[in-house]
Design a protein around this motif. Structure first.
Motif, PDB file in Angstrom:
ATOM      1  N   CYS A  50      18.473  26.064 -13.696  1.00 43.59           N
ATOM      2  CA  CYS A  50      19.313  27.246 -13.940  1.00 43.59           C
ATOM      3  C   CYS A  50      20.243  27.004 -15.126  1.00 43.59           C
ATOM      4  N   ARG A  51      20.818  25.811 -15.188  1.00 41.33           N
ATOM      5  CA  ARG A  51      21.684  25.464 -16.333  1.00 41.33           C
ATOM      6  C   ARG A  51      20.871  25.459 -17.631  1.00 41.33           C
ATOM      7  N   LYS A  52      19.652  24.927 -17.572  1.00 42.90           N
ATOM      8  CA  LYS A  52      18.796  24.890 -18.765  1.00 42.90           C
ATOM      9  C   LYS A  52      18.504  26.296 -19.272  1.00 42.90           C
ATOM     10  N   ALA A  53      18.163  27.195 -18.366  1.00 43.83           N
ATOM     11  CA  ALA A  53      17.835  28.571 -18.773  1.00 43.83           C
ATOM     12  C   ALA A  53      19.020  29.207 -19.486  1.00 43.83           C
ATOM     13  N   ARG A  54      20.210  29.034 -18.948  1.00 40.10           N
ATOM     14  CA  ARG A  54      21.403  29.611 -19.570  1.00 40.10           C
ATOM     15  C   ARG A  54      21.687  28.951 -20.917  1.00 40.10           C
ATOM     16  N   LYS A  55      21.435  27.651 -21.006  1.00 36.95           N
ATOM     17  CA  LYS A  55      21.637  26.941 -22.277  1.00 36.95           C
ATOM     18  C   LYS A  55      20.622  27.411 -23.320  1.00 36.95           C
ATOM     19  N   PHE A  56      19.373  27.592 -22.920  1.00 41.18           N
ATOM     20  CA  PHE A  56      18.349  28.103 -23.841  1.00 41.18           C
ATOM     21  C   PHE A  56      18.790  29.443 -24.424  1.00 41.18           C
ATOM     22  N   THR A  90      10.603  29.702  -7.328  1.00 41.97           N
ATOM     23  CA  THR A  90      11.706  28.809  -7.695  1.00 41.97           C
ATOM     24  C   THR A  90      12.828  29.567  -8.392  1.00 41.97           C
ATOM     25  N   PHE A  91      13.929  28.853  -8.591  1.00 42.01           N
ATOM     26  CA  PHE A  91      15.056  29.362  -9.376  1.00 42.01           C
ATOM     27  C   PHE A  91      15.220  28.489 -10.589  1.00 42.01           C
ATOM     28  N   PRO A  92      15.592  29.114 -11.704  1.00 37.15           N
ATOM     29  CA  PRO A  92      16.052  30.478 -11.859  1.00 37.15           C
ATOM     30  C   PRO A  92      14.905  31.479 -11.882  1.00 37.15           C
ATOM     31  N   MET A  93      15.304  32.721 -11.712  1.00 37.87           N
ATOM     32  CA  MET A  93      14.420  33.856 -11.946  1.00 37.87           C
ATOM     33  C   MET A  93      15.009  34.574 -13.151  1.00 37.87           C
ATOM     34  N   VAL A  94      14.232  34.703 -14.199  1.00 36.18           N
ATOM     35  CA  VAL A  94      14.723  35.317 -15.431  1.00 36.18           C
ATOM     36  C   VAL A  94      14.053  36.674 -15.601  1.00 36.18           C
ATOM     37  N   PHE A  95      14.872  37.697 -15.766  1.00 37.46           N
ATOM     38  CA  PHE A  95      14.391  39.061 -15.970  1.00 37.46           C
ATOM     39  C   PHE A  95      14.752  39.497 -17.386  1.00 37.46           C
ATOM     40  N   VAL A  96      13.807  40.110 -18.075  1.00 40.46           N
ATOM     41  CA  VAL A  96      14.053  40.667 -19.404  1.00 40.46           C
ATOM     42  C   VAL A  96      13.676  42.141 -19.323  1.00 40.46           C
ATOM     43  N   LYS A  97      14.664  42.985 -19.555  1.00 38.08           N
ATOM     44  CA  LYS A  97      14.487  44.432 -19.447  1.00 38.08           C
ATOM     45  C   LYS A  97      13.821  44.816 -18.122  1.00 38.08           C
ATOM     46  N   GLY A  98      14.290  44.185 -17.051  1.00 35.71           N
ATOM     47  CA  GLY A  98      13.811  44.505 -15.718  1.00 35.71           C
ATOM     48  C   GLY A  98      12.527  43.820 -15.302  1.00 35.71           C
ATOM     49  N   GLN A  99      11.884  43.112 -16.213  1.00 33.17           N
ATOM     50  CA  GLN A  99      10.608  42.444 -15.911  1.00 33.17           C
ATOM     51  C   GLN A  99      10.850  40.962 -15.667  1.00 33.17           C
ATOM     52  N   VAL A 101      10.131  37.345 -16.007  1.00 36.33           N
ATOM     53  CA  VAL A 101       9.352  36.588 -16.987  1.00 36.33           C
ATOM     54  C   VAL A 101       9.135  35.140 -16.554  1.00 36.33           C
ATOM     55  N   GLY A 102       9.711  34.745 -15.413  1.00 33.16           N
ATOM     56  CA  GLY A 102       9.504  33.393 -14.903  1.00 33.16           C
ATOM     57  C   GLY A 102      10.796  32.629 -14.791  1.00 33.16           C
ATOM     58  N   GLY A 103      10.679  31.310 -14.974  1.00 32.31           N
ATOM     59  CA  GLY A 103      11.822  30.415 -14.853  1.00 32.31           C
ATOM     60  C   GLY A 103      12.236  29.836 -16.193  1.00 32.31           C
ATOM     61  N   ALA A 104      12.917  28.698 -16.151  1.00 34.30           N
ATOM     62  CA  ALA A 104      13.468  28.095 -17.363  1.00 34.30           C
ATOM     63  C   ALA A 104      12.383  27.693 -18.368  1.00 34.30           C
ATOM     64  N   SER A 105      11.328  27.053 -17.903  1.00 40.91           N
ATOM     65  CA  SER A 105      10.288  26.616 -18.845  1.00 40.91           C
ATOM     66  C   SER A 105       9.548  27.809 -19.442  1.00 40.91           C
ATOM     67  N   ASP A 106       9.364  28.859 -18.651  1.00 37.95           N
ATOM     68  CA  ASP A 106       8.726  30.075 -19.163  1.00 37.95           C
ATOM     69  C   ASP A 106       9.616  30.739 -20.214  1.00 37.95           C
ATOM     70  N   ILE A 111      11.147  32.027 -25.965  1.00 35.02           N
ATOM     71  CA  ILE A 111      12.078  31.879 -27.083  1.00 35.02           C
ATOM     72  C   ILE A 111      11.370  31.229 -28.261  1.00 35.02           C
ATOM     73  N   ALA A 112      10.658  30.128 -27.997  1.00 35.52           N
ATOM     74  CA  ALA A 112       9.984  29.381 -29.065  1.00 35.52           C
ATOM     75  C   ALA A 112       8.932  30.228 -29.784  1.00 35.52           C
ATOM     76  N   SER A 113       8.249  31.076 -29.052  1.00 27.55           N
ATOM     77  CA  SER A 113       7.180  31.885 -29.655  1.00 27.55           C
ATOM     78  C   SER A 113       7.703  33.147 -30.348  1.00 27.55           C
ATOM     79  N   GLY A 114       8.973  33.488 -30.118  1.00 27.23           N
ATOM     80  CA  GLY A 114       9.527  34.713 -30.663  1.00 27.23           C
ATOM     81  C   GLY A 114       9.298  35.919 -29.762  1.00 27.23           C
ATOM     82  N   GLU A 115       8.608  35.703 -28.656  1.00 24.99           N
ATOM     83  CA  GLU A 115       8.288  36.784 -27.731  1.00 24.99           C
ATOM     84  C   GLU A 115       9.543  37.381 -27.087  1.00 24.99           C
ATOM     85  N   LEU A 116      10.554  36.552 -26.822  1.00 28.55           N
ATOM     86  CA  LEU A 116      11.768  37.080 -26.208  1.00 28.55           C
ATOM     87  C   LEU A 116      12.421  38.098 -27.121  1.00 28.55           C
TER      88      LEU A 116
END
Length: 122
Positions: A50-56, A90-99, A101-106, A111-116
């Motif tokens: 969860c901390r990693k996702a927020r840091k990303f 698992t946690f975290p659960m990351v939502f982008v515009k209501g969808q 998208v997975g967890g921290a590694s996802d 982010i790396a691909s520019g998809e976010l």
């Protein structure tokens, strides 16, 4: 193939209401937050992912809302309602515009691909 969910007809009528409403408040809170925030991270205290996702997100300069429900020692039953609702284990659960998208590694891959940025319309 759609995710397997036990059909209501296979639930005894006496328990259908309990199944439908068990910890519904936490699900409604996350649904509302996912609908009203471009990026939502749902997590729990003491979880390094969860901390990693927020840091990303912070490193990428992406504003986000964070909801935290308990820790390894508390609120696990309430968090189970989120796992059953989303199917995400698992946690975290990351939502982008209501969808979801997975967890921290996802999230890191998006982010790396520019998809976010694309998902956010940036």
């Amino acid at each position: 193939m759609p995710r397997q969910i036990l059909e209501e007809s296979f639930l005894h009528p006496a328990i259908r209401d309990k199944v439908a409403n068990l910890h519904a408040d936490i699900v409604h809170n996350v649904q509302a937050a996912a609908a009203s925030n471009p990026v939502l991270v749902v997590g729990m205290a003491m979880n390094p992912a969860c901390r990693k996702a927020r840091k990303f997100l912070a490193t990428a300069g992406v504003a986000h809302q964070y909801l935290e429900y308990g820790s390894y020692f508390s609120e696990w039953r309430r968090r189970n309602a989120l796992k059953m609702w989303t199917g995400w284990p698992t946690f975290p659960m990351v939502f982008v515009k209501g969808q979801l998208v997975g967890g921290a590694s996802d999230l890191s891959k998006l982010i790396a691909s520019g998809e976010l940025k694309r998902l956010l319309g940036q």
